[in-house]
Design an enzyme around this catalytic site. Structure first.
Site, PDB file in Angstrom:
ATOM      1  N   SER A 117      -1.420   3.008  -7.436  1.00  0.00           N
ATOM      2  CA  SER A 117      -1.518   3.986  -8.526  1.00  0.00           C
ATOM      3  C   SER A 117      -0.503   3.599  -9.583  1.00  0.00           C
ATOM      4  O   SER A 117       0.526   2.980  -9.269  1.00  0.00           O
ATOM      5  CB  SER A 117      -1.174   5.375  -7.987  1.00  0.00           C
ATOM      6  N   TYR A 172       4.474  10.594  -2.989  1.00  0.00           N
ATOM      7  CA  TYR A 172       3.236   9.907  -3.387  1.00  0.00           C
ATOM      8  C   TYR A 172       3.570   8.640  -4.170  1.00  0.00           C
ATOM      9  O   TYR A 172       3.092   7.548  -3.861  1.00  0.00           O
ATOM     10  CB  TYR A 172       2.380  10.850  -4.238  1.00  0.00           C
TER      11      TYR A 172
END
Ligand code: NAP
Length: 311
Positions: free
Chosen positions: A187, A200
């Site tokens: 990401s 995350y």
């Protein structure tokens, strides 16, 4: 004095020449990646019959499964929910006329890999897409994350362990055949720290480093390993429904991403995301970026908590 003027002249000339050459190189490599693409690289006839996609029943994973089926790959779909797997596999088989296979597994657990290994036994796997991933329900301070103990285990198992274990299962046969592609969906939030999504963001940095290290280890053995770093895409995970130029649908994102394979070891996958990646990491000072991301997270958190309060 004359000596100093001469020296300054040459320093200026060399700097301008260097900047011109590096800008030209960037431009040419940009044209190669974003306009010319990788041609026929992502074809089953080139890489091997099967493509394996984790988290394949929704969002980006489903788009990979569909696009790879369109390129002629038979698809192994791996996700948690069998009904969703059956639905997606049926749709792919009838639309693209390719074989599919489903394996239901919860990547939150670590005892699923023998089952996946036997499901993949004997298949000629050309592509592995390590896509499965989860994020926070809302941005939160680390210690205030609801159910933090199980949240930590489950995020590490799904976002990190799955990538390592799936690679362990699939890579040996790729090395034997001296070909194969592994795409690891990290990401953009793994490119810099994202406060309030710290776990995350850190898990995605792991995926990025793991991919880039592994690429260096196995490149000479004919294997392409790519770290994929999207910004927002319209999926359940992002909770964004309306696609815009900078927030593409999963289908648009994956189509663009697949044409960067073999051309970039680390890729934002989609031209507007590449520009955003360049602006955030090369132009913005890290301290300023950190402050900006923190304030965005705080306002998202406040909006979420207010909504929860209102019921
Ligand atoms: N969307 C974005 O804006 C964005 C941006 C950057 C990176 N990413 C990354 O892209 C990847 C895909 O995200 P997405 O937005 O497409 O997510 P998504 O729409 O929420 O889809 C997630 C997929 O993973 C499966 N899944 C979730 N938890 C699972 C588990 N414990 N075990 C097995 N399967 C599980 C889901 O299937 P079931 O429902 O059957 O469990 C579904 O097929 C993730 O790694 C994410 O971090 C997304």
């Amino acid at each position: 004095m004359e000596l100093l003027t001469d020296a300054l002249y040459w320093i200026g000339a060399v700097t301008v020449a260097w900047l011109s050459v590096s800008t030209l190189c960037r431009l040419l490599s940009g044209i190669r990646v974003w306009i010319v693409g990788n041609g026929n690289l992502m074809r089953a006839t080139k890489l091997g019959k099967w493509a394996v996609v984790t988290g394949a029943t929704d969002g980006i994973g489903k788009a990979y499964a569909e696009e790879l089926a369109r390129q002629g790959f038979a698809i192994v779909l791996i996700s948690r929910t069998q009904e969703k797997l059956d639905e997606v596999s049926k749709a792919i088989e009838s639309k693209y006329n390719v074989e599919t296979k489903t394996i239901s597994a919860d990547f939150g657990s670590v005892d699923i890999y023998p089952k996946i290994e036997s499901g993949l036994a004997g298949l000629e796997i050309g592509v592995l897409v390590n896509n499965v991933g989860v994020s926070y329900s809302y941005p939160e301070f680390f210690l205030d994350i609801p159910g933090i103990d199980s949240f930590i285990n489950s995020m590490i198992n799904i976002n990190i362990t799955s990538v390592c274990q799936m690679t362990r299962l699939v890579l040996p046969r790729m090395v034997e055949r001296s070909k194969g592609v592994i795409l690891n969906v990290a990401s953009a939030s793994g490119m810099y720290p994202v406060p309030l999504l710290t776990l995350y963001s850190s898990s995605k940095t792991f995926v990025d480093f793991f991919s880039r290290g592994l690429e260096a280890e196995y490149k000479s053995k004919g294997i392409i390993i790519q770290s994929v770093l999207p910004f927002y895409v319209t999926t359940k995970l992002s909770k964004i429904r309306r696609a815009t130029l900078d927030i593409p649908s999963p289908e648009r994102y994956v189509k663009a991403q697949l044409s960067t394979v073999g051309l970039q070891t680390q890729s934002n996958g989609y031209f507007p995301h590449a520009v955003m990646g360049w602006v955030t990491t090369a132009l913005l000072p890290a301290k300023l970026l950190n402050k900006y991301v923190m304030s965005m997270g705080l306002s998202q958190r406040a909006r979420y908590l207010k909504k929860q309060k209102q019921g």
